[in-house]
Design an enzyme around this catalytic site. Structure first.
Site, short mmCIF file in Angstrom:
data_model
loop_
_atom_site.label_atom_id
_atom_site.label_comp_id
_atom_site.label_asym_id
_atom_site.label_seq_id
_atom_site.Cartn_x
_atom_site.Cartn_y
_atom_site.Cartn_z
CB THR A 49 -68.76 24.45 -16.49
OG1 THR A 49 -68.82 25.27 -17.57
CG2 THR A 49 -68.28 23.12 -16.74
CG HIS A 101 -65.78 23.61 -21.96
ND1 HIS A 101 -66.94 23.93 -21.48
CD2 HIS A 101 -64.85 24.28 -21.25
CE1 HIS A 101 -66.72 24.59 -20.38
NE2 HIS A 101 -65.34 24.87 -20.42
CB ALA A 220 -75.82 24.23 -5.58
CG PHE A 222 -72.98 33.37 -6.60
CD1 PHE A 222 -72.34 32.98 -7.98
CD2 PHE A 222 -72.39 34.41 -5.84
CE1 PHE A 222 -71.15 33.77 -8.28
CE2 PHE A 222 -71.44 35.19 -6.30
CZ PHE A 222 -70.71 34.73 -7.63
P1 A3P Z 1 -70.11 35.39 -14.31
O1 A3P Z 1 -68.70 35.38 -14.69
O2 A3P Z 1 -71.16 35.94 -15.00
O3 A3P Z 1 -70.33 35.51 -12.68
P2 A3P Z 1 -68.27 28.44 -16.02
O4 A3P Z 1 -68.28 27.50 -14.54
O5 A3P Z 1 -69.18 27.60 -17.09
O6 A3P Z 1 -67.01 28.79 -16.48
O7 A3P Z 1 -69.29 29.50 -15.53
C1 A3P Z 1 -68.74 30.48 -14.82
C2 A3P Z 1 -69.93 31.57 -14.50
O8 A3P Z 1 -71.08 30.73 -13.45
C3 A3P Z 1 -69.66 32.85 -13.63
O9 A3P Z 1 -70.54 33.74 -14.27
C4 A3P Z 1 -69.83 32.34 -12.35
O10 A3P Z 1 -69.82 33.21 -11.36
C5 A3P Z 1 -71.30 31.59 -12.47
N1 A3P Z 1 -71.56 30.64 -11.27
C6 A3P Z 1 -70.71 29.69 -10.87
N2 A3P Z 1 -71.50 29.10 -9.68
C7 A3P Z 1 -72.66 29.84 -9.64
C8 A3P Z 1 -73.82 29.81 -8.90
N3 A3P Z 1 -73.86 28.95 -7.82
N4 A3P Z 1 -74.72 30.59 -9.03
C9 A3P Z 1 -74.90 31.35 -9.86
N5 A3P Z 1 -73.61 31.58 -10.82
C10 A3P Z 1 -72.69 30.86 -10.67
#
Ligand code: A3P
Length: 292
Positions: A49, A101, A220, A222
């Site tokens: 998200t 969601h 964008a 990680f």
């Molecule tokens: P993990 O807990 O497996 O690391 P949401 O935003 O839907 O809550 O999802 C969170 C998940 O997306 C987390 O996964 C987070 O680390 C991952 N996430 C967020 N930004 C990211 C990015 N730029 N690249 C890869 N994963 C990412």
């Protein structure tokens, strides 16, 4: 489904976070007027998200790309059902960006009549449940379940916010013709972020220069999001996320479920989910070394 508790309440077959929204507000969203230019990120929790919010924001807000605006991503792409800062969505200038969601049947009627656009991002549910389990430990609004086995059973039974993973993705997919919708997976974003950003731009009719595109992809990533407090939810109020207990951006990988699930738990998961997942046309990668 279990009844409501201290952390979540049940409304129209879905679970919502307690104290940050109400059943009346959810009902009022049915009539919320959608503009053709509105864009919604739709996800099941822990499916990418914040990543998608950030990408959308980078595509639309030049100030985010060039660093001239200091606005958190949650304010640029706010939650529809959790209006944390009581923003007046109606007076927001177009194009408005939102996140939700919610199940397909609870979103505004206009959206279900092909007004506005939806980007649905899905993730391998084994990684979702593991990410969700870890997140529940740092989120003040979620029940902390210290035993993964118990959390897994809750997830498989759909007793977590917003409900069953299969019903969420299944509902949005089965009703896809009611929406202007693009389906993406976390895994394809991970394997080819540039390709995913291009897909999003094409769907939105946004033409970025090569340089702008490069910046979106770079910001964008990680590692960059982990460093950028505006993009990684580190600025969330203490009432929602407990500081010092962990980070919203945890690992961001494919296949991390293998580090938490035992073989028995994985088989238990497969026995409930895998057969039903065959009805979904999505290609999830279960291991980082797999090809899409
Ligand atoms: P993990 O807990 O497996 O690391 P949401 O935003 O839907 O809550 O999802 C969170 C998940 O997306 C987390 O996964 C987070 O680390 C991952 N996430 C967020 N930004 C990211 C990015 N730029 N690249 C890869 N994963 C990412």
């Amino acid at each position: 489904m279990e009844p409501s508790n201290k952390y979540m309440f049940k409304h129209k077959g879905a679970y919502f976070v307690q104290n940050v929204t109400t059943a009346e507000y959810i009902d009022s969203l049915e009539d919320f007027e959608i503009r053709d230019s509105d864009v919604f990120v739709v996800t099941y929790p822990k499916s990418g998200t914040v990543w998608s919010q950030n990408i959308l924001s980078l595509i639309y807000h030049e100030g985010h790309r060039d660093g001239t605006e200091n606005i958190n991503v949650i304010d640029r792409v706010p939650w529809l059902e959790y209006n944390l800062y009581k923003v007046d969505f109606v007076s927001r200038p177009s194009p408005r960006l939102f996140t939700t969601h919610m199940f397909y049947n609870l979103v505004p009627r206009d959206l279900r009549n092909r007004k506005g656009k939806v980007i649905y991002v899905a993730r391998n549910p084994k990684d979702v449940v593991v990410s969700y389990f870890h997140f529940s430990k740092i989120s003040v609004t979620l029940e902390t379940v210290s035993d993964f086995n118990i959390f897994l059973e809750k997830f498989l039974a759909g007793k977590v916010i917003p409900g069953s993973w299969l019903d969420h993705i299944g509902g949005w997919f089965t009703h896809r013709d009611d929406f202007n919708i693009l389906f993406l997976t976390f895994e394809e974003m991970k394997k080819d972020l540039r390709g995913a950003v291009l897909k999003i731009c094409k769907f939105l009719g946004k033409q970025l220069t090569e340089k702008e595109l490069d910046t979106v992809v770079e910001k964008a990533s990680f590692d960059n999001m982990k460093r950028d407090a505006r993009a990684n939810y580190e600025n969330m109020p203490e009432s929602l996320q407990e500081r010092g207990k962990g980070h919203f951006l945890r690992k961001g990988t494919i296949g991390d479920w293998k580090n938490t699930m035992t073989v028995v738990q994985s088989e238990r998961f497969d026995s409930v989910f895998k057969e039903k997942m065959k009805e979904l046309p999505f290609k999830f990668i279960w291991d980082i070394n797999e090809d899409l």
